[in-house]
Design an enzyme around this catalytic site. Sequence first.
Site, PDB file in Angstrom:
ATOM      1  N   HIS A 212      -8.933  -5.752 -12.378  1.00 52.57           N
ATOM      2  CA  HIS A 212      -7.314  -5.549 -11.494  1.00 52.57           C
ATOM      3  C   HIS A 212      -7.068  -3.648 -12.237  1.00 52.57           C
ATOM      4  CE1 HIS A 212      -3.592  -5.149 -11.007  1.00 52.57           C
ATOM      5  NE2 HIS A 212      -2.923  -4.814 -11.454  1.00 52.57           N
TER       6      HIS A 212
ATOM      7  N   LEU B 246       2.064   1.875 -10.704  1.00 51.59           N
ATOM      8  CA  LEU B 246       3.316   3.153  -9.850  1.00 51.59           C
ATOM      9  C   LEU B 246       3.602   4.090 -10.362  1.00 51.59           C
ATOM     10  CD1 LEU B 246       4.527   0.875  -7.707  1.00 51.59           C
ATOM     11  CD2 LEU B 246       2.355   1.958  -7.048  1.00 51.59           C
TER      12      LEU B 246
ATOM     13  N   ARG C 229      -1.655  -8.286 -20.867  1.00 49.06           N
ATOM     14  CA  ARG C 229      -2.122  -9.022 -20.113  1.00 49.06           C
ATOM     15  C   ARG C 229      -3.727  -9.237 -20.732  1.00 49.06           C
ATOM     16  NH1 ARG C 229      -1.194  -5.061 -14.448  1.00 49.06           N
ATOM     17  NH2 ARG C 229       1.023  -6.278 -14.336  1.00 49.06           N
TER      18      ARG C 229
ATOM     19  N   ARG D  28      -3.211  -1.535 -19.973  1.00 45.51           N
ATOM     20  CA  ARG D  28      -1.991  -1.174 -18.719  1.00 45.51           C
ATOM     21  C   ARG D  28      -1.002  -2.262 -19.363  1.00 45.51           C
ATOM     22  NH1 ARG D  28      -0.171  -1.716 -14.154  1.00 45.51           N
ATOM     23  NH2 ARG D  28      -1.821  -2.493 -13.042  1.00 45.51           N
TER      24      ARG D  28
ATOM     25  N   SER E  56      -4.529   8.660  -1.034  1.00 47.24           N
ATOM     26  CA  SER E  56      -3.178   8.895   0.236  1.00 47.24           C
ATOM     27  C   SER E  56      -2.217   7.296  -0.248  1.00 47.24           C
ATOM     28  CB  SER E  56      -3.402   8.538   1.419  1.00 47.24           C
ATOM     29  OG  SER E  56      -3.767   7.135   1.942  1.00 47.24           O
TER      30      SER E  56
ATOM     31  N   ASP F 245     -15.626   6.251  -5.995  1.00 44.89           N
ATOM     32  CA  ASP F 245     -16.489   7.187  -5.389  1.00 44.89           C
ATOM     33  C   ASP F 245     -15.852   8.617  -6.864  1.00 44.89           C
ATOM     34  OD1 ASP F 245     -17.643   5.283  -4.198  1.00 44.89           O
ATOM     35  OD2 ASP F 245     -16.832   5.871  -2.165  1.00 44.89           O
TER      36      ASP F 245
ATOM     37  N   TRP G 199      -0.488  -3.522  -2.434  1.00 46.70           N
ATOM     38  CA  TRP G 199      -0.528  -4.011  -2.470  1.00 46.70           C
ATOM     39  C   TRP G 199      -0.758  -4.677  -4.155  1.00 46.70           C
ATOM     40  CZ3 TRP G 199      -3.470  -7.236   1.186  1.00 46.70           C
ATOM     41  CH2 TRP G 199      -4.562  -6.907   1.932  1.00 46.70           C
ATOM     42  N   ALA G 200      -0.268  -3.169  -4.713  1.00 49.46           N
ATOM     43  CA  ALA G 200       0.949  -4.025  -6.102  1.00 49.46           C
ATOM     44  C   ALA G 200       2.256  -4.921  -6.085  1.00 49.46           C
ATOM     45  CB  ALA G 200       1.340  -2.302  -6.593  1.00 49.46           C
ATOM     46  N   GLN G 201       1.974  -5.977  -6.097  1.00 45.05           N
ATOM     47  CA  GLN G 201       3.574  -6.461  -6.025  1.00 45.05           C
ATOM     48  C   GLN G 201       4.533  -6.787  -7.094  1.00 45.05           C
ATOM     49  OE1 GLN G 201       1.878 -10.429  -6.392  1.00 45.05           O
ATOM     50  NE2 GLN G 201       0.616 -10.170  -5.099  1.00 45.05           N
TER      51      GLN G 201
ATOM     52  N   HIS H 189      -7.021  -9.081 -14.895  1.00 47.30           N
ATOM     53  CA  HIS H 189      -5.322  -9.400 -14.126  1.00 47.30           C
ATOM     54  C   HIS H 189      -5.727 -10.897 -14.423  1.00 47.30           C
ATOM     55  CE1 HIS H 189      -1.567 -11.181 -12.744  1.00 47.30           C
ATOM     56  NE2 HIS H 189      -0.676  -9.296 -12.537  1.00 47.30           N
TER      57      HIS H 189
ATOM     58  N   VAL I 290      -0.238   6.008  -4.349  1.00 49.10           N
ATOM     59  CA  VAL I 290       0.949   6.794  -5.327  1.00 49.10           C
ATOM     60  C   VAL I 290       0.698   8.286  -5.069  1.00 49.10           C
ATOM     61  CG1 VAL I 290       0.917   5.530  -7.039  1.00 49.10           C
ATOM     62  CG2 VAL I 290       2.942   6.221  -6.509  1.00 49.10           C
TER      63      VAL I 290
ATOM     64  N   GLU J  82       8.691  -8.539 -17.044  1.00 54.66           N
ATOM     65  CA  GLU J  82       7.238  -8.852 -16.932  1.00 54.66           C
ATOM     66  C   GLU J  82       6.135  -8.827 -18.033  1.00 54.66           C
ATOM     67  OE1 GLU J  82       6.501  -7.274 -12.254  1.00 54.66           O
ATOM     68  OE2 GLU J  82       5.305  -6.511 -14.535  1.00 54.66           O
TER      69      GLU J  82
END
Length: 502
Positions: free
Chosen positions: A332, A373, A271, A367, A12, A202, A41-43, A223, A14, A109
């Site tokens: 990350h 997202l 990154r 990435r 459940s 999993d 938790w994504a900022q 990250h 995005v 970013e």
Amino acid sequence: MTRAVDVVVIGSGVAGLSTALGLAATRDVLLLSAGDGSTPWAQGGVSAAYGEDDPLDHWRDTDIAGAEFCDPRNVRALVEEGPQRVAELIAHGARFDRNADGSLSRTLEGGHSRPRIVHAGGDATGAEVHRALRIALQRTGVRTMSGRTVGLVQSDSGSIVGVLVQTDGHVTQIDARAVVLATGGIGNAYLASTNPSAVRGDGIALALRAGASLVDMEFVQFHPTALHTGETSGQLPLVTEAVRGEGAVLLDAHGNRIMDGLHPRADLAPRDVVARAIEATMRRDGTDHVWLDATGVAPDVIRRRFPTVLASCARIDVDMVSEQIPVAPAEHFLCGGVRTDRNGATDVPGLYAVGEVAATGVHGANRLASNSLLEGLVFGRRVATALTLDLPAVDHGRTHEVSPGEDREPERIRSILTRYAGIRRDGASLNAAADELDALGNGPLATVARSVIVAATARQDSRGCHWRSDHPHSDKRWDDHIVVHLDAEDRPTTRHLQRSEV
């Protein structure tokens, strides 16, 4: 007890919510959840090129950050369909931050050539995206069920025809014509991660056990700036790189800028570049963290844009307005995963994958910031479209259960993966990891760890977030993808796949 639906979506976050929402009007869908995954938790935000920003520029930035190892067709889908998915999210009620003139606020970013990151609540974008999708799905009446997916149901002909869910000690079988894995990455297969504890691979282990193949498992992104809290295990708070986008800089123990002269974009390099630079600095200086200095950013900007980071710092008695922030890299994001086509279909009939569990090729070897997202929104809708147009045929043959089993020593497995397959790798260490894992059975975590190790061992060059000190350069002889599948003894093994075949 057995139930039957058209499609079961597992997860459940995005990707799972987007898939279920896209199917709600046309299919009988059940959404299974054992938690909310990494999405809340994504900022940073959601990257979207629109208006004066050309999606082609977003495509180039994605490919450059991905070490030019991305699937060009899927990246095109990502950047061209992305703005429409964001607009739909706004129509569902997502409240993104806006400028005084009412336009969406966009920030810069790492790896991006221009500001294209839309955000919400300053640095709480994931939580807002999750809230909006969850409420939109509730309006549709789609059924949800909480519980742990403990197995898949597979016909003797090989098709996935259902799932096994454990709730309150009881196992329920749910028959379905399609099962969609949206279970996230492998974060807590490592000791320290920015992911919640339930995210540990999993879904990947289940897919492998059912006969699916994986690809690009060696590309595990760290990250650069997780908050150094003193803890060496568990979920660590994230310090979004949007802080660097507003002007913060990385410093070593002596107060020197770490990224000066290392990359044209300095602290806003991709990154993998920044994480390697920090790891090398920590190793050189014998420290367990470096410093992020945001004291040059206006205090009102920090309070408005980064309330989450500000609060996380306060919990370790650091005032990011006036003090430097201790940071260190942490696991990350998994850039590879279960091999799928453009619409999420795996090698196994009836089994689909979407989001971080899937390998669409949009991230290549590393990435680009705030594309995760976006991937969930875009490819969740693509999977939903495919299953709206055509469901797999009903398979009435005999069935059997597919279960990844249990791990005997999960903490030891996490320690092995952290020690030998982190930012810095080499052949001798990877071989040592394989030897140590041999004694730890074939449980799901061990299977995931072995998959990373065998892929990293097979790729004898460096690119993106896979860096081997014994093969420190990219080599065209390794332009193929590394595919992982289970052998006759249920051990991960590899083969090479030409990029044209992906």
